[in-house]
Design a protein around this motif. Structure first.
Motif, short mmCIF file in Angstrom:
data_model
loop_
_atom_site.label_atom_id
_atom_site.label_comp_id
_atom_site.label_asym_id
_atom_site.label_seq_id
_atom_site.Cartn_x
_atom_site.Cartn_y
_atom_site.Cartn_z
N LEU A 4 45.50 42.13 46.27
CA LEU A 4 46.86 42.51 46.67
C LEU A 4 47.91 41.88 45.75
O LEU A 4 49.01 42.41 45.60
CB LEU A 4 47.13 42.08 48.13
CG LEU A 4 46.34 42.84 49.20
CD1 LEU A 4 46.47 42.16 50.55
CD2 LEU A 4 46.82 44.29 49.31
N GLN A 5 47.54 40.76 45.13
CA GLN A 5 48.46 40.09 44.19
C GLN A 5 48.35 40.68 42.78
O GLN A 5 49.00 40.19 41.85
CB GLN A 5 48.16 38.58 44.16
CG GLN A 5 48.62 37.87 45.43
CD GLN A 5 47.85 36.57 45.71
OE1 GLN A 5 46.82 36.29 45.08
NE2 GLN A 5 48.33 35.79 46.67
N GLY B 82 39.48 36.94 47.95
CA GLY B 82 39.29 38.15 47.14
C GLY B 82 40.31 39.23 47.49
O GLY B 82 40.92 39.84 46.61
N ASN B 83 40.52 39.42 48.77
CA ASN B 83 41.46 40.43 49.26
C ASN B 83 42.89 40.10 48.83
O ASN B 83 43.63 40.95 48.32
CB ASN B 83 41.35 40.51 50.78
CG ASN B 83 41.98 41.76 51.34
OD1 ASN B 83 41.95 42.82 50.71
ND2 ASN B 83 42.58 41.65 52.51
N SER C 9 42.93 40.76 38.48
CA SER C 9 41.72 41.54 38.16
C SER C 9 40.46 40.94 38.77
O SER C 9 39.44 41.61 38.94
CB SER C 9 41.55 41.64 36.64
OG SER C 9 41.45 40.34 36.08
N GLU C 10 40.50 39.64 39.11
CA GLU C 10 39.36 39.02 39.79
C GLU C 10 39.85 37.98 40.80
O GLU C 10 40.99 37.54 40.75
CB GLU C 10 38.39 38.40 38.78
CG GLU C 10 39.01 37.36 37.87
CD GLU C 10 38.02 36.80 36.86
OE1 GLU C 10 36.98 37.44 36.60
OE2 GLU C 10 38.28 35.70 36.34
N SER C 11 38.96 37.60 41.70
CA SER C 11 39.32 36.67 42.76
C SER C 11 39.68 35.30 42.20
O SER C 11 39.07 34.83 41.22
CB SER C 11 38.16 36.52 43.76
OG SER C 11 38.48 35.55 44.73
N ARG C 12 40.66 34.65 42.82
CA ARG C 12 40.98 33.26 42.46
C ARG C 12 39.88 32.30 42.88
O ARG C 12 39.83 31.16 42.43
CB ARG C 12 42.32 32.86 43.10
CG ARG C 12 43.53 33.50 42.42
CD ARG C 12 44.84 33.17 43.10
NE ARG C 12 45.03 33.89 44.36
CZ ARG C 12 44.92 33.34 45.56
NH1 ARG C 12 44.67 32.06 45.69
NH2 ARG C 12 45.08 34.07 46.64
N PRO D 73 54.24 32.37 47.16
CA PRO D 73 53.40 32.12 45.99
C PRO D 73 51.91 32.08 46.36
O PRO D 73 51.58 31.89 47.54
CB PRO D 73 53.87 30.75 45.50
CG PRO D 73 54.37 30.07 46.75
CD PRO D 73 54.96 31.16 47.59
N GLN D 74 51.04 32.24 45.37
CA GLN D 74 49.60 32.14 45.62
C GLN D 74 49.29 30.74 46.14
O GLN D 74 49.74 29.75 45.56
CB GLN D 74 48.82 32.37 44.32
CG GLN D 74 49.01 33.75 43.72
CD GLN D 74 48.48 33.84 42.30
OE1 GLN D 74 47.97 32.88 41.76
NE2 GLN D 74 48.61 35.01 41.70
#
Length: 501
Positions: free
Chosen positions: A284-285, A279-280, A288-291, A329-330
């Motif tokens: 930071l990326q 979530g954090n 709008s919502e957590s991956r 990257p994520q």
């Protein structure tokens, strides 16, 4: 005490077993109406694996059931864990494509095990998804939850009169991360920041749905158990005296094992460490919502408690330290904020980054299945595997006898050398050597098979006779005495006096 050896035995009724999986041993990849799986597609594409090995024939267990029964009987195992090839039963993944010859094969296997008093432990999904379902995006598609449930429903109805131990998925963390994040194994999708979390979400819901189907329709009549096989390394902090390192090790375990165990065994939801980290990072990326997807309250209560025992596949131990990882990257890997290293004091194996670290097994504190790979060039005299079984099983025994962990069984991976996924035929987990160059695929027991047989027969490691204290008396004529030596009892001045005379 990491190295101390412990003598003792497991309780009566302890389940000793061996394991395999469909794609690794069956062969018969297109025999009698079987449809292709993602592993057929992957391995038959040149260049997928160095040397282009595949499971087209493998150990040829589809045609050699009697030889497999012979090995199992000779070992005198109590249980045999194997998996069902979904595309052998439903060639296109759906009930409408039912292949009776595939069903007949598994009926012969199950009936043979039961006839020899060997408990069948059946994995419903061990990575070999029907290719037809991958064409619909596989586990990244929410429709898979109902499609998998229908396959499970059919298997419970067809085999459940004799099968009393089911596992829905083998290593869902490997499916999600290696299959959809790293793209190393089929379906070879490289989407490390998003797909693994979506896929895991679907796998957890699919597991829970299959569990409830068994609960609602079959448990009362069949009386079996349903679980899931999760993979977990032990994670040791680099410095146990630094709180941040201890938290990093705990976080690593939550991301690997807790990802699935926390929802299923604890509260129906992901571990707090994962929710906070992902979530954090997502915030930071600029997202709008957590991956990391979320479960509804209804879903949480549906998922919580959907396993009748804790099954874990364990291989090695890693050393972890805290780092602040990059944001791009994520990636699931960077979400963890840690760096991982091998446990350098332990012996290496033929699989890189998979050292044999026996003491980590006890620390993992759960029912353990493990396998250590050795180089297949060492065919039958696999003394290193004997050492691994001896030390790993003993750590499971310590966890049971000394720590009070309710370890219910131990399953050795695997019954015989087989197609070892991305390592092809270069490494051998097997208790039996298989000659893959011979069309008859002859099986030969290795030293480890004889050793594991002995451990199962003794139900652990009873204290050997030469270690026991012996009580008794010497004969009446026995001479008791004491001894000394001149230099040891004379002081220096006496000695000088003696030499001056």
């Amino acid at each position: 005490m990491k190295k101390l050896y412990h003598y003792g035995t497991f309780p009566q009724g302890f389940s000793w077993g061996v394991s395999s999986s469909a794609y690794q041993i069956e062969g018969g990849w297109n025999a009698d109406g079987k449809g292709p799986s993602v592993w057929d597609t992957f391995t038959q594409k040149p260049g997928s694996i160095p040397g282009n090995p595949n499971g087209n024939v493998a150990c040829d267990s589809y045609h050699r059931l009697d030889e497999d029964f012979y090995m199992l009987r000779a070992l005198r195992v109590k249980s045999y864990r194997f998996s069902l090839s979904w595309s052998r039963i439903f060639p296109d993944g759906r009930r409408s494509s039912l292949n009776q010859k595939g069903v007949d094969y598994y009926n012969r296997l199950i009936d043979g095990l039961v006839a020899h008093n060997i408990t069948p432990m059946v994995t419903l999904y061990h990575w070999d998804l029907p290719q037809a379902l991958q064409n619909l995006s596989g586990w990244d598609n929410v429709d898979m939850i109902d499609i998998f449930n229908d396959f499970c429903d059919f298997c419970f109805a067809t085999f459940g009169d004799r099968v009393k131990f089911w596992m829905t998925f083998n290593q869902p963390q490997t499916i999600a991360w290696s299959g959809y994040g790293l793209g190393q194994i089929p379906p070879n999708i490289k989407n490390p920041g998003i797909a693994p979390y979506r896929v895991a979400h679907n796998l957890i819901k699919a597991h829970a749905k299959a569990y409830h189907t068994y609960d609602d329709k079959y448990r009362k009549a069949q009386g079996g158990l349903v679980s899931i096989a999760l993979n977990a390394d032990w994670i040791e902090p680099k410095d146990v005296n630094v709180p941040r390192e201890v938290m990093a090790a705990d976080r690593a375990l939550q991301f690997q094992l807790g990802w699935f165990a926390h929802p299923i065994f604890k509260n129906g939801d992901y571990p707090d460490a994962m929710k906070w980290q992902v979530g954090n990072k997502s915030e930071l990326q600029g997202l709008s919502e957590s991956r990391l997807p979320s479960f509804t309250e209804e879903e949480k209560s549906f998922i919580k408690g959907t396993a009748d025992m804790f099954g874990v596949n364990h291989y090695t131990t890693k050393i972890v330290s805290h780092v602040t990882a990059q944001l791009t990257p994520q990636s699931y890997q960077y979400d963890k904020d840690l760096s991982e290293a091998e446990e350098g004091d332990s012996p290496t194996t033929a699989i890189s980054n998979q050292r044999a670290v026996a003491w980590g097994l006890r620390r993992l504190l759960n029912w353990i299945k493990n396998g250590v790979a050795t180089d297949t060039k060492t065919t039958v005299d696999d003394t290193d595997r004997v050492f691994y079984y001896k030390t790993y099983v003993d750590e499971a025994l310590k966890a049971h006898n000394l720590d009070g962990v309710k370890v219910k069984g131990y399953t050795a991976t695997s019954l015989m050398d087989s197609f070892e996924w991305l390592n092809g035929y270069k490494v051998g987990f097997g208790l039996h050597h298989v000659d893959f160059a011979n069309p008859n695929r002859p099986r030969t027991p290795k030293r480890s098979a004889h050793y594991y047989y002995q451990v199962m027969r003794d139900n652990g490691f009873p204290l050997p006779d030469d270690e026991k204290t012996l009580y008794g008396q010497f004969p009446k004529t026995f001479k008791w005495s004491t001894a000394s030596a001149a230099y040891q009892v004379c002081n220096a001045s006496t000695l000088a006096e003696m030499t001056s005379h």
